[in-house]
Design a protein around this motif. Structure first.
Motif, short mmCIF file in Angstrom:
data_model
loop_
_atom_site.label_atom_id
_atom_site.label_comp_id
_atom_site.label_asym_id
_atom_site.label_seq_id
_atom_site.Cartn_x
_atom_site.Cartn_y
_atom_site.Cartn_z
N LYS A 105 0.83 1.28 -5.27
CA LYS A 105 2.01 1.54 -4.45
C LYS A 105 2.26 0.30 -3.60
O LYS A 105 1.34 -0.26 -3.01
N MET A 106 3.50 -0.14 -3.55
CA MET A 106 3.85 -1.35 -2.83
C MET A 106 3.92 -1.08 -1.32
O MET A 106 4.53 -0.11 -0.89
N ASP A 107 3.28 -1.95 -0.56
CA ASP A 107 3.34 -1.87 0.90
C ASP A 107 4.58 -2.64 1.35
O ASP A 107 4.53 -3.85 1.55
N VAL A 108 5.69 -1.95 1.50
CA VAL A 108 6.96 -2.60 1.82
C VAL A 108 7.02 -3.06 3.27
O VAL A 108 7.95 -3.77 3.66
N ASN A 109 6.04 -2.67 4.11
CA ASN A 109 6.04 -3.06 5.51
C ASN A 109 5.25 -4.34 5.79
O ASN A 109 5.34 -4.90 6.87
N SER A 110 4.44 -4.79 4.84
CA SER A 110 3.67 -6.02 5.04
C SER A 110 4.55 -7.22 4.71
O SER A 110 5.49 -7.12 3.92
N PRO A 111 4.25 -8.39 5.30
CA PRO A 111 5.06 -9.58 4.98
C PRO A 111 5.04 -9.90 3.49
O PRO A 111 6.05 -10.32 2.94
N PHE A 112 3.88 -9.71 2.85
CA PHE A 112 3.78 -9.85 1.40
C PHE A 112 2.62 -8.99 0.91
O PHE A 112 1.70 -8.68 1.65
N ASN A 136 8.05 -9.61 1.08
CA ASN A 136 8.94 -8.72 1.84
C ASN A 136 9.59 -9.42 3.03
O ASN A 136 10.60 -8.97 3.53
N ASP A 137 8.99 -10.50 3.50
CA ASP A 137 9.49 -11.24 4.67
C ASP A 137 10.29 -12.44 4.16
O ASP A 137 9.75 -13.35 3.52
N SER A 138 11.57 -12.47 4.46
CA SER A 138 12.45 -13.52 3.94
C SER A 138 12.12 -14.90 4.49
O SER A 138 12.58 -15.90 3.94
N ARG A 139 11.32 -14.99 5.53
CA ARG A 139 10.92 -16.30 6.06
C ARG A 139 9.92 -17.00 5.15
O ARG A 139 9.77 -18.21 5.19
N ILE A 140 9.23 -16.25 4.29
CA ILE A 140 8.19 -16.83 3.44
C ILE A 140 8.84 -17.63 2.32
O ILE A 140 9.64 -17.11 1.55
#
Length: 189
Positions: A105-112, A136-140
């Motif tokens: 299951k994908m952890d959608v709350n982590s940065p990646f 998940n974090d667009s800054r990465i």
């Protein structure tokens, strides 16, 4: 100031030169060969079997071939939840056979996310390791994976927001660090 600029340019050149050969199999941009389609269909079928029902929005997002082996990353939805997975398949007598299929299951709350699969190559005395995930974090803008022997893979993050690395003869990694466009650390494992 000159030293910082020098190291920034050096890191950029390393990033460009260290990209693994792989196929970005996002259906929006790549047309697949018949063999790619056969592998993707087979992985989809095996994923449905493992989950116990048909999954939604199934996409293989990365595939790498090493000799007669295929390694890849996929995503899908099930009951409005997002999942990610990876696979190792062997090509034998014009057919693919799934050797390892891992789903989480994908952890959608982590940065990646980080999905790691370690196993042995069939009929060989060599192991493999897949490390992949979803950004998940667009800054990465890049992910660096460092292995115990101090080798690194630096993966530039494209518009599809996935990273994927497969290594033979490796059982673990030391760190995974995600950086922004200025090479500032965002998150790590």
């Amino acid at each position: 100031m000159k030293t910082k600029l020098f190291y920034t340019v050096l890191l950029f050149l390393l990033l460009l030169g260290c990209q693994p050969k792989e196929i970005n199999t996002s259906p929006e941009t790549i047309s697949f060969t018949d063999e790619d389609q056969a592998l993707i269909s087979f992985v989809h079928q095996k994923t449905d079997e493992k989950i116990g029902s048909k999954v939604e929005d199934f996409k293989v997002v990365k595939v790498s071939y090493i000799e007669q082996s295929g390694f890849g990353q996929f995503i899908f939805n099930k009951n409005e939840e997002r999942f990610e997975g990876s696979f190792y398949a062997e090509h034998n007598k014009n057919n693919w056979e799934i050797v390892h299929l891992e789903i989480a299951k994908m952890d959608v709350n982590s940065p990646f996310t980080k999905l790691q699969v370690v196993g042995g190559l069939r009929n060989k005395d060599t192991n493999f390791q897949i490390i992949c995930g979803v950004i998940n974090d667009s800054r990465i803008k890049s992910v660096q994976i460092t292995y115990p022997n101090n080798e690194s893979s630096i993966i530039m993050i494209d518009n599809y927001k996935y990273y994927f690395d497969v290594r033979l003869g490796v059982k673990t990694f030391s760190t995974i660090v995600a950086y922004d466009e200025n090479y500032n650390e965002i998150s790590s494992y």
